[in-house]
Design a protein around this motif. Sequence first.
Motif, PDB file in Angstrom:
ATOM      1  N   VAL A   1      10.584  25.754 -17.246  1.00  0.00           N
ATOM      2  CA  VAL A   1      11.188  24.796 -16.295  1.00  0.00           C
ATOM      3  C   VAL A   1      13.065  24.516 -17.242  1.00  0.00           C
ATOM      4  CG1 VAL A   1       9.475  24.026 -14.873  1.00  0.00           C
ATOM      5  CG2 VAL A   1      10.145  22.961 -16.660  1.00  0.00           C
ATOM      6  N   ALA A   2      12.669  25.170 -18.864  1.00  0.00           N
ATOM      7  CA  ALA A   2      13.687  24.984 -19.232  1.00  0.00           C
ATOM      8  C   ALA A   2      14.793  25.952 -20.483  1.00  0.00           C
ATOM      9  CB  ALA A   2      13.604  24.100 -19.834  1.00  0.00           C
ATOM     10  N   SER A   3      15.502  26.266 -21.082  1.00  0.00           N
ATOM     11  CA  SER A   3      15.769  27.037 -21.471  1.00  0.00           C
ATOM     12  C   SER A   3      15.222  27.663 -22.617  1.00  0.00           C
ATOM     13  CB  SER A   3      17.239  26.715 -21.945  1.00  0.00           C
ATOM     14  OG  SER A   3      18.300  27.028 -21.214  1.00  0.00           O
TER      15      SER A   3
ATOM     16  N   VAL B   1       3.334  30.131 -29.105  1.00  0.00           N
ATOM     17  CA  VAL B   1       2.861  29.620 -27.397  1.00  0.00           C
ATOM     18  C   VAL B   1       3.485  28.076 -28.109  1.00  0.00           C
ATOM     19  CG1 VAL B   1       1.684  28.948 -25.795  1.00  0.00           C
ATOM     20  CG2 VAL B   1       0.261  30.993 -28.070  1.00  0.00           C
ATOM     21  N   SER B   2       4.911  28.445 -26.480  1.00  0.00           N
ATOM     22  CA  SER B   2       5.461  27.017 -26.450  1.00  0.00           C
ATOM     23  C   SER B   2       4.341  25.818 -25.745  1.00  0.00           C
ATOM     24  CB  SER B   2       6.505  26.903 -25.182  1.00  0.00           C
ATOM     25  OG  SER B   2       7.673  27.933 -25.621  1.00  0.00           O
ATOM     26  N   GLY B   3       4.741  23.972 -25.881  1.00  0.00           N
ATOM     27  CA  GLY B   3       4.095  23.291 -25.351  1.00  0.00           C
ATOM     28  C   GLY B   3       3.617  23.198 -23.777  1.00  0.00           C
ATOM     29  N   GLN B   4       2.033  23.203 -23.561  1.00  0.00           N
ATOM     30  CA  GLN B   4       1.501  23.640 -22.296  1.00  0.00           C
ATOM     31  C   GLN B   4       1.152  22.201 -21.906  1.00  0.00           C
ATOM     32  OE1 GLN B   4       1.959  26.343 -20.888  1.00  0.00           O
ATOM     33  NE2 GLN B   4       3.279  26.679 -22.506  1.00  0.00           N
ATOM     34  N   ILE B   5       1.222  21.764 -20.739  1.00  0.00           N
ATOM     35  CA  ILE B   5       1.034  20.586 -19.960  1.00  0.00           C
ATOM     36  C   ILE B   5      -0.690  20.738 -19.423  1.00  0.00           C
ATOM     37  CG2 ILE B   5       3.245  19.550 -20.346  1.00  0.00           C
ATOM     38  CD1 ILE B   5       3.540  19.826 -17.324  1.00  0.00           C
ATOM     39  N   SER B   6      -0.946  19.407 -19.226  1.00  0.00           N
ATOM     40  CA  SER B   6      -2.189  19.118 -18.627  1.00  0.00           C
ATOM     41  C   SER B   6      -1.881  19.390 -17.146  1.00  0.00           C
ATOM     42  CB  SER B   6      -2.995  17.944 -19.051  1.00  0.00           C
ATOM     43  OG  SER B   6      -2.195  16.441 -19.065  1.00  0.00           O
ATOM     44  N   ALA B   7      -2.050  20.791 -16.885  1.00  0.00           N
ATOM     45  CA  ALA B   7      -1.611  21.184 -15.279  1.00  0.00           C
ATOM     46  C   ALA B   7      -2.625  22.423 -15.131  1.00  0.00           C
ATOM     47  CB  ALA B   7      -0.675  21.542 -15.408  1.00  0.00           C
ATOM     48  N   ASN B   8      -2.890  22.078 -13.587  1.00  0.00           N
ATOM     49  CA  ASN B   8      -3.945  23.522 -12.513  1.00  0.00           C
ATOM     50  C   ASN B   8      -3.709  23.860 -11.542  1.00  0.00           C
ATOM     51  OD1 ASN B   8      -4.367  20.975 -11.250  1.00  0.00           O
ATOM     52  ND2 ASN B   8      -6.907  20.947 -12.454  1.00  0.00           N
TER      53      ASN B   8
ATOM     54  N   LEU C   1       5.579  12.437 -21.331  1.00  0.00           N
ATOM     55  CA  LEU C   1       5.776  13.953 -21.927  1.00  0.00           C
ATOM     56  C   LEU C   1       6.168  13.834 -20.460  1.00  0.00           C
ATOM     57  CD1 LEU C   1       1.988  14.311 -23.667  1.00  0.00           C
ATOM     58  CD2 LEU C   1       4.359  15.061 -24.378  1.00  0.00           C
ATOM     59  N   PRO C   2       6.287  15.908 -20.208  1.00  0.00           N
ATOM     60  CA  PRO C   2       7.540  16.019 -19.024  1.00  0.00           C
ATOM     61  C   PRO C   2       6.522  16.459 -17.966  1.00  0.00           C
ATOM     62  CG  PRO C   2       7.680  17.018 -20.810  1.00  0.00           C
ATOM     63  CD  PRO C   2       6.561  16.958 -21.761  1.00  0.00           C
ATOM     64  N   PHE C   3       6.967  15.390 -16.276  1.00  0.00           N
ATOM     65  CA  PHE C   3       6.297  15.252 -15.720  1.00  0.00           C
ATOM     66  C   PHE C   3       4.951  14.655 -15.536  1.00  0.00           C
ATOM     67  CE2 PHE C   3       7.336  20.065 -15.928  1.00  0.00           C
ATOM     68  CZ  PHE C   3       9.080  19.933 -15.147  1.00  0.00           C
ATOM     69  N   GLY C   4       4.826  13.741 -16.632  1.00  0.00           N
ATOM     70  CA  GLY C   4       3.999  12.398 -17.161  1.00  0.00           C
ATOM     71  C   GLY C   4       2.884  12.940 -17.308  1.00  0.00           C
ATOM     72  N   ALA C   5       2.819  13.861 -17.717  1.00  0.00           N
ATOM     73  CA  ALA C   5       1.633  14.608 -18.562  1.00  0.00           C
ATOM     74  C   ALA C   5       0.828  14.178 -19.256  1.00  0.00           C
ATOM     75  CB  ALA C   5       1.558  16.100 -18.427  1.00  0.00           C
ATOM     76  N   ALA C   6      -0.547  14.160 -19.042  1.00  0.00           N
ATOM     77  CA  ALA C   6      -1.493  13.160 -19.784  1.00  0.00           C
ATOM     78  C   ALA C   6      -1.099  13.780 -21.206  1.00  0.00           C
ATOM     79  CB  ALA C   6      -2.362  13.332 -19.512  1.00  0.00           C
ATOM     80  N   VAL C   7      -1.875  15.259 -21.560  1.00  0.00           N
ATOM     81  CA  VAL C   7      -1.633  15.923 -22.484  1.00  0.00           C
ATOM     82  C   VAL C   7      -0.491  17.004 -22.611  1.00  0.00           C
ATOM     83  CG1 VAL C   7      -2.469  17.402 -24.246  1.00  0.00           C
ATOM     84  CG2 VAL C   7      -3.682  14.965 -23.039  1.00  0.00           C
ATOM     85  N   GLU C   8      -0.304  17.479 -24.010  1.00  0.00           N
ATOM     86  CA  GLU C   8       0.672  18.770 -24.137  1.00  0.00           C
ATOM     87  C   GLU C   8       0.595  19.466 -25.317  1.00  0.00           C
ATOM     88  OE1 GLU C   8       5.297  20.761 -24.966  1.00  0.00           O
ATOM     89  OE2 GLU C   8       4.928  18.865 -23.961  1.00  0.00           O
ATOM     90  N   ILE C   9       0.449  20.919 -25.666  1.00  0.00           N
ATOM     91  CA  ILE C   9      -0.930  21.105 -26.997  1.00  0.00           C
ATOM     92  C   ILE C   9       0.723  22.393 -26.996  1.00  0.00           C
ATOM     93  CG2 ILE C   9      -2.258  22.469 -27.448  1.00  0.00           C
ATOM     94  CD1 ILE C   9      -4.403  21.070 -25.871  1.00  0.00           C
ATOM     95  N   GLU C  10       0.711  22.993 -28.364  1.00  0.00           N
ATOM     96  CA  GLU C  10       1.917  23.712 -28.824  1.00  0.00           C
ATOM     97  C   GLU C  10       0.589  24.801 -29.668  1.00  0.00           C
ATOM     98  OE1 GLU C  10       5.376  23.070 -30.754  1.00  0.00           O
ATOM     99  OE2 GLU C  10       4.225  22.704 -31.977  1.00  0.00           O
TER     100      GLU C  10
END
Length: 152
Positions: free
Chosen positions: A22-24, A37-44, A138-147
């Motif tokens: 969602v960005a550059s 691997v860029s940060g991946q948020i807690s999303a499904n 974290l972006p979008f209010g995510a609880a966790v982000e992992i790279e």
Amino acid sequence: MTSPIEKLREYGYELPAPKVPVASYVPVARSGNLLYVSGQISANDQGVVTGLLGDTMNVVQGGNAAELSALNVLSQIVHAAGVPLEDIKRIVKVTVLVASTPDFTEQHLVANGCSNLLVAILGEKGKHARAAFGVASLPFGAAVEIEAIVEV
């Protein structure tokens, strides 16, 4: 021998569709035999799992959110980098960011959601170095982000 995809299914998961940046930035950058691997948020498929550890979420919920982030890391490896899970030589390192209150000190336990899933799916190849720390948001209010850094 059970494949990583079959192991994912044993845990009740399917490899999700990759999340679009969602960005550059790119979701995965490759240098030689390493994937970053860029940060991946807690999303499904239902959306972003939001929350603040030590306030609106407990450690178990945070660990579940970390599992989702780990699944999104695996998805990027397969879909964005074009590397089958069977071709992973090793998960080298993961960095786990946990949205948490200043007095929450169990980020390492939340990060176990990611680490335990990677080892369960990839066996010895899933064992990795790790950093886990708390952040204010974290972006979008995510609880966790992992790279992750992955050897292929």
